[in-house]
Design an enzyme around this catalytic site. Structure first.
Site, PDB file in Angstrom:
ATOM      1  N   LEU A 162       0.823  -1.213   0.000  1.00  0.00           N
ATOM      2  CA  LEU A 162       0.000   0.000   0.000  1.00  0.00           C
ATOM      3  C   LEU A 162       0.855   1.260   0.000  1.00  0.00           C
ATOM      4  O   LEU A 162       0.492   2.281  -0.601  1.00  0.00           O
ATOM      5  CB  LEU A 162      -0.944  -0.013   1.209  1.00  0.00           C
ATOM      6  CG  LEU A 162      -2.097   0.978   1.192  1.00  0.00           C
ATOM      7  CD1 LEU A 162      -2.953   0.826  -0.051  1.00  0.00           C
ATOM      8  CD2 LEU A 162      -2.947   0.826   2.445  1.00  0.00           C
ATOM      9  N   ASP A 184      11.376  -2.813  -9.302  1.00  0.00           N
ATOM     10  CA  ASP A 184      12.211  -3.516  -8.334  1.00  0.00           C
ATOM     11  C   ASP A 184      13.234  -2.504  -7.867  1.00  0.00           C
ATOM     12  O   ASP A 184      13.817  -1.769  -8.673  1.00  0.00           O
ATOM     13  CB  ASP A 184      12.897  -4.736  -8.941  1.00  0.00           C
ATOM     14  CG  ASP A 184      13.512  -5.617  -7.850  1.00  0.00           C
ATOM     15  OD1 ASP A 184      12.787  -5.960  -6.894  1.00  0.00           O
ATOM     16  OD2 ASP A 184      14.704  -5.944  -7.939  1.00  0.00           O
ATOM     17  N   PHE A 204       9.303   4.332   4.135  1.00  0.00           N
ATOM     18  CA  PHE A 204       9.257   2.922   4.514  1.00  0.00           C
ATOM     19  C   PHE A 204      10.580   2.272   4.158  1.00  0.00           C
ATOM     20  O   PHE A 204      11.471   2.906   3.584  1.00  0.00           O
ATOM     21  CB  PHE A 204       8.076   2.198   3.849  1.00  0.00           C
ATOM     22  CG  PHE A 204       8.085   2.220   2.337  1.00  0.00           C
ATOM     23  CD1 PHE A 204       8.596   1.154   1.620  1.00  0.00           C
ATOM     24  CD2 PHE A 204       7.563   3.302   1.642  1.00  0.00           C
ATOM     25  CE1 PHE A 204       8.597   1.171   0.226  1.00  0.00           C
ATOM     26  CE2 PHE A 204       7.552   3.320   0.252  1.00  0.00           C
ATOM     27  CZ  PHE A 204       8.076   2.253  -0.454  1.00  0.00           C
ATOM     28  N   HIS A 247      14.939   7.716  -6.039  1.00  0.00           N
ATOM     29  CA  HIS A 247      15.081   6.801  -7.173  1.00  0.00           C
ATOM     30  C   HIS A 247      13.720   6.459  -7.776  1.00  0.00           C
ATOM     31  O   HIS A 247      13.532   6.501  -8.987  1.00  0.00           O
ATOM     32  CB  HIS A 247      15.814   5.541  -6.725  1.00  0.00           C
ATOM     33  CG  HIS A 247      15.201   4.853  -5.532  1.00  0.00           C
ATOM     34  ND1 HIS A 247      14.905   5.506  -4.351  1.00  0.00           N
ATOM     35  CD2 HIS A 247      14.804   3.565  -5.334  1.00  0.00           C
ATOM     36  CE1 HIS A 247      14.364   4.663  -3.493  1.00  0.00           C
ATOM     37  NE2 HIS A 247      14.297   3.479  -4.068  1.00  0.00           N
TER      38      HIS A 247
END
EC number: 3.6.1.66
Length: 198
Positions: A10, A67, A152, A180
């Site tokens: 989320l 990723d 996070f 990034h």
């Protein structure tokens, strides 16, 4: 454009919804689908493509997969593509983010060169043969202890000298502009905007 993210996270949805403003961002669960795949690529791009292709086969609509991870040159580039699983092998179970941060701090305990960088590889997949890829980085260093309650993952450890703060201490709009994922997402948004105007 309506896009489905190849994640159940989320936090990522909220972050990318802001970065991709003007486009509708969904999770697989919003469509009643569950999504999980084995990320066994050797690079960030490999893993982003694996996720994009796996989700596209489920939803058959445009998807975005990314990723990302953190690399510390003094640790030979670790955690790298194993950032989400860092320390789990030693612990015998998947570690939570604060535990992974503690594990990284222990590895860095006697290391003076604390330079680090995040990498984000992002894939926009419109169909089996229409695929756009972007890869961006974000440089900083590993703090001596975690600071901040925002963001996070490794954000509480990622210190930016020019701001005098960790990423977890930055306002979300600043993080989304300089990180990034923010830079990769902005490039993908440019592509999506252009495609919509064609």
């Amino acid at each position: 454009m309506e896009i489905v993210l190849a994640t159940g996270n989320l936090h990522k949805k909220e972050e990318l919804a802001e970065i991709l403003s003007g486009h509708r961002v969904l999770l697989p669960s919003d469509l009643g689908s569950s999504f999980d795949c084995i990320e066994d690529g050797e690079t960030y791009l490999d893993n982003a493509l694996i996720k994009a292709r796996a989700l596209y086969q489920v939803v058959k609509r445009p998807v975005i997969a990314d990723d990302s991870g953190i690399s510390v040159p003094a640790l030979g580039g670790a955690p790298g593509v194993y950032s989400a699983r860092y320390g789990s092998e030693e612990a015998g179970r998947m570690l939570e983010s604060p535990e992974r941060n503690d594990f990284l701090l222990k590895k860095m305990e006697h290391i003076r060169d604390r330079k680090a960088f995040f990498v984000c590889s992002m894939v926009l997949m419109l169909d089996d043969y229409r695929i756009y890829t972007v890869q961006e980085t974000f440089s900083g260093e590993i703090a001596r202890e975690p600071f901040g309650g925002g963001g996070f993952g490794y954000d509480p450890l990622f210190y930016l000298e020019e701001y005098g703060k960790t990423v977890a201490q930055l306002p979300a709009d600043v993080k989304n502009r300089i990180s990034h994922r923010g830079k990769a997402g902005a490039a993908i948004k440019d592509i999506m905007d252009r495609l919509e105007s064609m």
